[in-house]
Design an enzyme around this catalytic site. Sequence first.
Site, PDB file in Angstrom:
ATOM      1  CG  ASP A  69     -11.658 107.073 -20.816  1.00  0.00           C
ATOM      2  OD1 ASP A  69     -12.375 107.155 -19.771  1.00  0.00           O
ATOM      3  OD2 ASP A  69     -11.571 106.280 -21.681  1.00  0.00           O
ATOM      4  CG  HIS A  71      -7.551 108.893 -24.659  1.00  0.00           C
ATOM      5  ND1 HIS A  71      -6.839 107.451 -24.735  1.00  0.00           N
ATOM      6  CD2 HIS A  71      -8.947 108.521 -24.294  1.00  0.00           C
ATOM      7  CE1 HIS A  71      -7.718 106.863 -24.905  1.00  0.00           C
ATOM      8  NE2 HIS A  71      -8.944 106.989 -24.595  1.00  0.00           N
ATOM      9  CG  ASP A 107      -8.756 104.173 -21.952  1.00  0.00           C
ATOM     10  OD1 ASP A 107      -7.964 103.164 -21.930  1.00  0.00           O
ATOM     11  OD2 ASP A 107      -9.487 104.246 -22.890  1.00  0.00           O
ATOM     12  CG  ASN A 142      -9.651 100.160 -23.999  1.00  0.00           C
ATOM     13  OD1 ASN A 142     -10.169 101.170 -23.134  1.00  0.00           O
ATOM     14  ND2 ASN A 142      -9.570 100.224 -25.297  1.00  0.00           N
ATOM     15  CG  HIS A 143      -6.607 102.888 -25.158  1.00  0.00           C
ATOM     16  ND1 HIS A 143      -6.041 103.035 -26.514  1.00  0.00           N
ATOM     17  CD2 HIS A 143      -8.083 103.130 -25.128  1.00  0.00           C
ATOM     18  CE1 HIS A 143      -6.930 103.444 -27.361  1.00  0.00           C
ATOM     19  NE2 HIS A 143      -8.269 103.366 -26.591  1.00  0.00           N
ATOM     20  CG  HIS A 246     -11.566 101.736 -18.967  1.00  0.00           C
ATOM     21  ND1 HIS A 246     -11.332 102.982 -18.771  1.00  0.00           N
ATOM     22  CD2 HIS A 246     -11.482 101.358 -20.311  1.00  0.00           C
ATOM     23  CE1 HIS A 246     -11.184 103.491 -20.186  1.00  0.00           C
ATOM     24  NE2 HIS A 246     -11.458 102.462 -20.866  1.00  0.00           N
TER      25      HIS A 246
END
Length: 367
Positions: A69, A71, A107, A142-143, A246
Amino acid sequence: MASLCLNSLPMSPSSHPRKLTDSSLSSLSSAVAFTNGSAGEGAVKPIVVNGTPPTVVSAPGRRIIAVGDLHGDLDQARRALQIGGVLSSDGEDLWTGEDTVLIQLGDVLDRGEDEIAILSLLRSLDIQAKAEGGAVFQINGNHETMNVEGDFRYVEPGAFDECAGFLEYLNGNKYDWEEAFVGWHGVSKRWKGDRKMSANWGPWNLVERQKGVIARSVLFRPGGPLACELARHSVVLKVNDWVFCHGGLLPHHVEYGIERMNMEVSYWMRGLSETDGSPHIPFIATRGYDSVVWNRLYSRDVSDLEVYQIDQTQAILEETLQVLGAKGMVVGHTPQYSGANCEYNCSIWRIDVGMSSGVLNSRPEVK
């Protein structure tokens, strides 16, 4: 299942990736390759991609690495890719991985300010990698699915601003998507500097914030430009005998069909529907605690589990891998406070180390 062969193409001298420096090479000890061996000096077979979006990839003889991830933290993303030996350290964002295959586990979005710039960088590196016989694959997390649903709970103010700036940049490029998207990572830093110098910009400027929210909605709604870009990516990808996703893959996901899930998520992100109604959200892949992008079963700290829980989890993992004909699975999603690690006889690697400054700001790792 469609097949695509990624043959090597020559690059112009000006765009040829530069070699790693000695200091860059010294950091590669933290990179673990999911492959049976390096390609060596001889010619290797081309990469073959099956499925649209990709579901099964044959990459014989390649070094395969994965990064978790990101982000929205572009600086940490660049550090991770440099540690993995696939990104130049001179600020030119050149691919240095030769025929390496890189998988990013999702993500990229939320909790940081440079989400589109990271997506742009990864696409640029994929173009360069393919010219060297390598490739870059991305997994939706999921993001990514949350943003396509319009769930902006974890979006930073600066990320809304990036959406507004990118939409203006896209308009300035006369809506030439490829040119604008692939080039954004190279101009975003200058754009951020110009934005901060503007007397009209400020973190509490409601008009600017509203522009950002509208821009994000336009870009990420099903059928929007960035949603369609995400639709190119998988939720589950098998590369040689390793599976990448993920959150985590379970037996009922495999029974449902990994290519089917990939296609359904892609279809939804493109804003397409088999009926006259709204695009259908693929529940099994994107919704619920045990969906592919949300599952945390394999990422729990085994020291907190009872023996029977460990045995049950290992049995589920072994069943999943056996059906897929895989020897291991690589997941992100759940930050590992002790760094990337493997469990269950190293048949599961957990590689989300929370490297983004919006999460743990930990030392980047690539496995």
